[in-house]
Scaffold this active site. Structure first.
Site, PDB file in Angstrom:
ATOM      1  N   VAL A 179       0.462  -1.191   0.353  1.00 13.56           N
ATOM      2  CA  VAL A 179      -0.303   0.357  -0.077  1.00 13.56           C
ATOM      3  C   VAL A 179       0.995   1.188  -0.002  1.00 13.56           C
ATOM      4  CG1 VAL A 179      -1.695  -0.595   1.266  1.00 13.56           C
ATOM      5  CG2 VAL A 179      -0.554  -0.041   2.320  1.00 13.56           C
ATOM      6  N   LYS A 180       1.814   1.354   0.468  1.00 12.63           N
ATOM      7  CA  LYS A 180       3.434   2.188   0.336  1.00 12.63           C
ATOM      8  C   LYS A 180       3.670   2.830  -1.258  1.00 12.63           C
ATOM      9  CE  LYS A 180       2.685   2.444   4.753  1.00 12.63           C
ATOM     10  NZ  LYS A 180       3.660   1.348   5.368  1.00 12.63           N
ATOM     11  N   HIS A 181       4.258   4.325  -1.115  1.00 11.03           N
ATOM     12  CA  HIS A 181       4.301   4.418  -2.610  1.00 11.03           C
ATOM     13  C   HIS A 181       5.315   3.517  -3.524  1.00 11.03           C
ATOM     14  CE1 HIS A 181       3.455   7.833   0.187  1.00 11.03           C
ATOM     15  NE2 HIS A 181       3.782   8.287  -0.279  1.00 11.03           N
TER      16      HIS A 181
END
Ligand SMILES: *Cc1c(COP(=O)(O)O)cnc(C)c1O
Length: 380
Positions: A179-181
């Site tokens: 879910v992170k960049h």
């Protein structure tokens, strides 16, 4: 269901991983250093140390700072539990400071109030992707001889007064969870300009052993020594291959997140009672999350009602976070509880994270906006 966050994996990402799988090194190979070097260059930091996940990165940071039993570390409660757990891994005591009511970032005034003779460090969390007020935090840290750690798991690619996240604290910590960049499946990184900390953390991620397999192979030697108790927190070469491929796309993905946030901002500026978080002056926000606050008095519905209505419209709304000091583990072990961080506790009752991720379409963004308008009863 439109999720609140989602990875972007393209064909060239897959090919990069395949190539690494065909190489001689699956772990402790050359791609680890390449990823570290490219990541350090991207954020403009002198060094980067790759580890197996963001939690391991936080743990390595606490180890590097020599946090030990009896030490206190001041942490924001508005975060994922790992930001505080890392202190406990080292036997230290997390002390929760309250947050600013407008940005939900750690409040420097509250930090100052929590400092005691046992305080060793501050863990600031760039909640949602907006950098904390690092100039003020750094002054407090300097004045009190504390280390400053940025939990930058939300803010890769963000800027504070023109300076990149990753260069604003003594140690900055990143996560590459899907879910992170950018993602490596699981993965993490620590950036710092302190060479001694880098050395300590490299040993820590490798069982407390002073050399790794490839170094010994180069030196044609079997000899190694374990100098301290460490962990296996290594990131594999095929994960680094994915990270390298993803990093090249990061600027474009951040712009896309900012565009989506702008659509939301514009739409919600006309809905009384649906309040986006306040954007500080002089920052560029990386929008890991897009968070709204539901003003129950104005729209006549509480957060729970709005949340359920979004979910029933196929929107994977979420809540980030239950303040850490309210979790049963912390209450039992450290005697924390309600009343300790009143601003974080009342913000928690109002917040909802709306979907935001690079591949989200304008149709999906408008679907979310319409669902919010409907629950606020603007279009019936
Ligand atoms: C994701 C996250 C972490 C932990 O990262 P993992 O890679 O999942 O271990 C820590 N802190 C914050 C604020 C995060 O969002």
């Amino acid at each position: 269901m439109i999720p609140y966050g989602k990875q972007t994996i393209e064909e060239d990402d897959i090919q990069a991983v395949v190539a690494a799988l065909r190489s001689d090194w699956l772990t402790t190979g050359p791609l680890v250093e390449t990823f570290e070097k490219l990541f350090a260059d991207f954020v403009g930091s002198r060094h980067a140390v790759a580890v197996s996940n963001g939690t391991a990165a936080l743990h390595a940071a606490m180890y590097g700072l020599d946090i030990k039993p009896g030490d206190e570390v001041i942490v924001s409660p508005m975060t994922f539990a790992a930001s505080a757990n890392c202190v406990v891994f080292q036997g230290g005591t997390p002390v929760f400071a309250d947050i600013d009511p407008h940005t939900l970032l750690i409040d420097p005034k509250s930090v100052e109030e929590k400092i005691t003779s046992r305080t060793k460090a501050i863990v600031a969390v760039d909640y949602a992707g907006q950098p904390c007020d690092y100039d003020v935090l750094r002054k407090i840290a300097l004045r009190n001889n504390l280390a400053l750690v940025a939990d930058a798991c939300h803010s890769l690619g963000a800027k504070y007064k023109g300076r990149n996240v990753g260069t604003l604290a003594d140690l900055s910590v990143f996560s590459f969870h899907p879910v992170k960049h950018i993602t490596t499946g699981e993965g993490g990184m620590i950036t710092t300009s302190d060479e001694n900390l880098v050395k300590q953390m490299r040993i820590f991620r490798n069982h407390g052993i002073t050399s790794d397999h490839r170094q010994r192979e180069k030196e044609r030697s079997w000899f190694y020594e374990m100098t301290d108790l460490g962990y296996n927190y290594r990131l594999t070469d095929f994960q680094c291959a994915l990270g390298i491929s993803q990093l090249a796309k990061l600027p474009k993905w951040i712009s896309r997140r900012q565009e989506i946030a702008k659509h939301y901002d514009e739409a919600f500026s006309t809905i009384d009672g649906i309040d986006p978080l306040v954007l500080s002056r002089d920052v560029s926000h990386a929008y890991h999350l897009y968070v709204i606050r539901v003003n129950e008095r104005k729209i006549g519905k509480d957060r729970g009602v709005v949340f359920r209505s979004l979910r029933s419209s196929g929107i994977g709304a979420n809540v980030h976070y239950i303040p850490v000091h309210l979790h049963p583990y912390y209450r039992k072990k450290f005697g924390t509880g309600p009343g300790q961080c009143p601003i974080a506790e009342s913000a928690y009752e109002q917040i909802i994270s709306l979907p935001i991720f690079p591949r989200m379409t304008l149709v999906e963004v408008n679907h979310v906006i319409q669902a919010i308008r409907k629950v606020a009863e603007l279009d019936l």
